[in-house]
Scaffold this active site. Structure first.
Site, short mmCIF file in Angstrom:
data_model
loop_
_atom_site.label_atom_id
_atom_site.label_comp_id
_atom_site.label_asym_id
_atom_site.label_seq_id
_atom_site.Cartn_x
_atom_site.Cartn_y
_atom_site.Cartn_z
CE LYS A 1 3.17 3.56 -12.31
NZ LYS A 1 1.89 4.23 -12.45
CE LYS B 1 5.85 6.83 2.88
NZ LYS B 1 4.90 7.75 2.29
CE LYS C 1 1.50 -4.04 -1.55
NZ LYS C 1 0.25 -4.48 -2.17
#
Ligand code: TRP
Length: 331
Positions: free
Chosen positions: A111, A194, A197
């Site tokens: 992050k 896969k 989003k």
């Protein structure tokens, strides 16, 4: 009965991969365990959402979990911020979490790399809050994916450290838990891995997608130029479409297209049309429920209240004991 806790990111809509890969398991688990499923809206503050995003996303997630079959009479489903005891436990656990170990967490480092301008302390202590979520109900089973293993390891470290510090076997150790025998992987439409989003617009089909949106997404799915030899091995992009077909279509339909592919007579347009219609059909009951529940404000209010009450009952028991163990006393 063993206790299960899982937090759901409040970052918007569920896609078919979320549903078949995770949420369907939750629905089964609620019959066998004391389940606490919550919407992790405190966690989402680490990225500074606007108030509108925050509430809208929490509502969306709540609606979709209910539509997917989470039963508020069986499982405790609640919004994290409705349970202030979690923040209190987070505070205590923070006193025994070391900055060094938090800085070494992979998700923190990721992050920081992704958002160098917003390295806030909440981000650093994200694993502590997650540990508080789990330990507050003394849960032993946490249905999460591989990417959360390290967070769970930290939850065990924090719980054990508390136990050691106060010489009391208080918190049990939580472990990752997979209810299904086999994990279901739903491929996306981008011809690669896969469904996800963050893999770009159009890769994922959401439970709330309207039929026309589904048709458009499926028609745009990546394929190749078609087989040139009989019984050719399928490239990943085409294999993905067949995997989806296997999932939502009848066996006959699947075999029909499999035969056409093997004889080099396949027209991907036809396969996609069929696939889109079968996805729409499989998804219809869920979409209807989502629309219905979404408009039922009084039901949602009642579910959230009921969930918060049940969650707080368990959480306040833990906090009462924790305060005693730490040594707080009232005059
Ligand atoms: N970190 C989890 C995720 O990103 C969400 C989460 C927050 C969670 N608190 C939790 C999961 C407690 C399980 C238990 O998916």
């Amino acid at each position: 009965m063993e206790t299960v806790v899982s937090g759901i990111r409040s970052t918007g809509k569920l896609h078919l991969g979320n549903y078949y890969g995770a949420v369907k398991n939750f629905v089964q688990m609620q019959n066998e365990y004391a389940c606490y499923f919550f919407i992790a809206d405190f966690h989402s503050l680490t990225t500074h959402p606007t108030p509108a995003d925050l509430h809208g996303n929490v509502k969306q997630v709540l609606v979709e979990y209910l539509a997917a079959g989470i039963d508020p009479e069986k499982a405790t489903i609640y919004v994290q911020s409705d349970v202030p005891e979690i923040s209190e436990l987070y505070l205590y656990l923070n006193m025994n979490a070391y900055v060094g170990e938090l800085e070494r967490s992979t998700s923190f480092k990721d992050k920081v790399r992704a958002n160098p301008d917003n390295v806030n302390a909440g981000l650093l202590t994200y694993p502590v809050l997650m540990a508080a979520d789990i330990l507050i109900h003394k849960a032993t089973k946490v249905p999460v994916g591989k990417d959360q293993e390290q967070h769970l390891e930290m939850a065990r470290v924090f719980g054990n450290r508390f136990n050691r510090l106060y010489s009391k076997e208080f918190f049990p150790e939580p472990y990752a838990f997979n209810f299904a025998e086999q994990l279901v992987k739903i491929p996306g439409l981008d011809g690669k891995g896969k469904m996800g989003k963050s893999e770009g617009e159009g890769n994922a089909i959401f439970l709330s997608d309207e039929p026309d949106v589904i048709r458009k997404k499926v028609m745009r799915a990546v394929t190749d130029s078609g087989p040139t030899e009989n019984d050719e091995v399928k490239p990943q992009s085409v294999q993905n479409l067949f995997d989806l077909l296997k999932f939502v279509s009848s066996n006959d339909t699947f075999k029909h297209f499999e035969g056409l592919y093997n004889d080099c007579n396949i027209r991907y347009g036809d396969l996609k049309k069929q696939l889109a219609e079968d996805i729409i059909l499989a998804n219809a009951p869920m979409r209807e429920k989502i629309n219905f529940i979404s408009n039922d404000t009084s039901y949602l209010k009642q579910v959230a209240r009921h969930g918060a009450l049940k969650a707080r009952e368990s959480a306040s028991n833990t906090i009462r004991e924790v305060r005693e163990i730490i040594g707080f006393k009232s005059f």
